[in-house]
Design an enzyme around this catalytic site. Structure first.
Site, short mmCIF file in Angstrom:
data_model
loop_
_atom_site.label_atom_id
_atom_site.label_comp_id
_atom_site.label_asym_id
_atom_site.label_seq_id
_atom_site.Cartn_x
_atom_site.Cartn_y
_atom_site.Cartn_z
N LYS A 1 0.18 39.09 33.38
CA LYS A 1 -0.30 37.82 33.93
C LYS A 1 -0.87 36.94 32.82
O LYS A 1 -0.62 35.74 32.77
CB LYS A 1 -1.37 38.11 35.03
CG LYS A 1 -0.79 38.76 36.27
CD LYS A 1 -1.85 39.27 37.23
CE LYS A 1 -1.19 40.03 38.39
NZ LYS A 1 -2.16 40.64 39.33
N GLN B 1 -8.42 42.16 40.34
CA GLN B 1 -7.27 43.04 40.37
C GLN B 1 -7.55 44.24 41.26
O GLN B 1 -8.59 44.88 41.16
CB GLN B 1 -6.94 43.49 38.92
CG GLN B 1 -5.67 44.32 38.79
CD GLN B 1 -4.39 43.55 39.11
OE1 GLN B 1 -4.31 42.32 38.96
NE2 GLN B 1 -3.37 44.26 39.55
N ASP C 1 -5.46 34.43 44.90
CA ASP C 1 -4.67 35.50 45.51
C ASP C 1 -4.51 35.30 47.02
O ASP C 1 -3.73 36.01 47.66
CB ASP C 1 -5.43 36.83 45.32
CG ASP C 1 -4.74 37.75 44.34
OD1 ASP C 1 -3.54 37.57 44.12
OD2 ASP C 1 -5.41 38.64 43.81
N1 GUN Z 1 -2.68 44.72 42.56
C1 GUN Z 1 -1.33 44.79 42.71
N2 GUN Z 1 -0.83 43.57 43.03
C2 GUN Z 1 -1.87 42.72 43.09
C3 GUN Z 1 -1.99 41.33 43.39
O1 GUN Z 1 -1.02 40.61 43.67
N3 GUN Z 1 -3.25 40.82 43.36
C4 GUN Z 1 -4.33 41.59 43.10
N4 GUN Z 1 -5.52 41.00 43.10
N5 GUN Z 1 -4.26 42.88 42.82
C5 GUN Z 1 -3.04 43.44 42.82
#
Ligand code: GUN
Length: 297
Positions: free
Chosen positions: A60, A104, A127
């Site tokens: 990311k 995350q 998110d």
């Molecule tokens: N863990 C795996 N995929 C994601 C996601 O799209 N967002 C977040 N915050 N954690 C994740």
């Protein structure tokens, strides 16, 4: 080699490359036209040292750099208390230099995910997992920040089937991140959805009826050709390791290919699309904050 058979329209790598370039150009033009506005800033919060989570956060971060988005990482020890984590979020909520906050997942067991996600300011909830944004999604509001993986899944499906209206979609798995949210989103596109989970009676029969199947359970090879209607679209969200440490999805690929070529690949399907939609959401929140309008997003 057998992967060569799949419908290339479902390549998340190809589609991501195109969308990311559009986002990069759009952002560059926005910044040129609004010379007093700083670039968007995404802040990620990582708790503990889960290997996969670190890898995702790194992907990311690199993608932000490619697009001209500034990205920060707050790394916390796995022993951090829930209260300490909430204080970090409060500070980020108040920090004017931050447009998007991403915690995350997964979080360590001693932390209540729901309490943490509820604390994120909905205007910075990149998110779309806070109850506020989930509520807006349920209300089909255009103001909702929609979770990234469901957004990416819909973009992929529309490559093969632009008209989703009336389609029957089976969603296997009911996580907040994917299963629950993608059903809400697809219902907003006038699909009819069936949620399939561990307590569902006759799951295979239900799944066989579906025009589109989304699988997000985190269990390698759980879906084979006996679950899939001929030529159905199958979106594999799973990312697992097989016995030889190869990355595989939740779908038994070779078996499902006997029914349909419309199967999204793993890796290179939903994964890159999730990151691309995170970039899109970050830019969207930033534009909303600075009241910047463009045709693109
Ligand atoms: N863990 C795996 N995929 C994601 C996601 O799209 N967002 C977040 N915050 N954690 C994740």
């Amino acid at each position: 080699m057998r992967d060569l058979k799949y419908n290339k329209l479902l390549s998340g790598l190809t589609l991501s490359t195109k969308i990311r370039e559009e986002l990069r150009v759009d952002l560059k033009e926005c910044l040129l036209r609004n010379s007093t506005v700083r670039p968007p800033c995404l802040t990620m919060v990582l708790v503990g040292d889960n290997y996969a989570s670190k890898m995702y956060v790194d992907f990311k971060h690199k993608t932000c750099q490619q697009l001209g988005i500034s990205s920060r990482l707050v790394s916390l020890d796995s022993s951090v208390s829930q209260e300490e984590l909430l204080v970090v979020i409060d500070k980020l909520n108040q920090d004017d230099s931050v447009d998007g906050i991403l915690v995350q997942l997964p979080l360590p067991d001693h932390i209540d995910k729901q309490v943490v996600l509820s604390r994120i300011d909905p205007r910075k909830d990149v998110d779309g997992l806070s109850p506020y944004n989930q509520g807006l999604l349920m209300a089909a509001s255009s103001e909702a920040v929609v979770p990234c993986t469901p957004l990416g899944i819909v973009e992929l499906i529309r490559q093969v089937e632009p008209n989703l209206e009336g389609k029957l979609v089976a969603v296997v798995g009911r996580s907040l991140l994917v299963g629950k949210s993608v059903r809400l989103l697809l219902e907003n596109y006038n699909c009819t959805t069936i949620g399939i989970h561990s307590k569902t009676k006759n799951p295979q029969t239900l799944c066989q009826m579906a025009d589109i199947v989304v699988v997000a359970v985190g269990h390698a090879g759980i879906i084979d050709k006996n679950w899939i209607k001929k030529d159905a679209i199958v979106i594999d969200v799973g990312i697992n390791k097989d016995n030889s440490s190869h990355t595989v999805g939740d779908v038994n690929r070779d078996s499902v290919y006997e029914q349909t070529i419309n199967l999204s690949p793993v890796p290179g399907g939903v994964g890159p699309m999730t990151i691309t939609m995170l970039m899109k959401n970050t830019i969207k929140l930033w534009k909303k904050r600075f009241k910047i309008k463009t045709k693109y997003c």
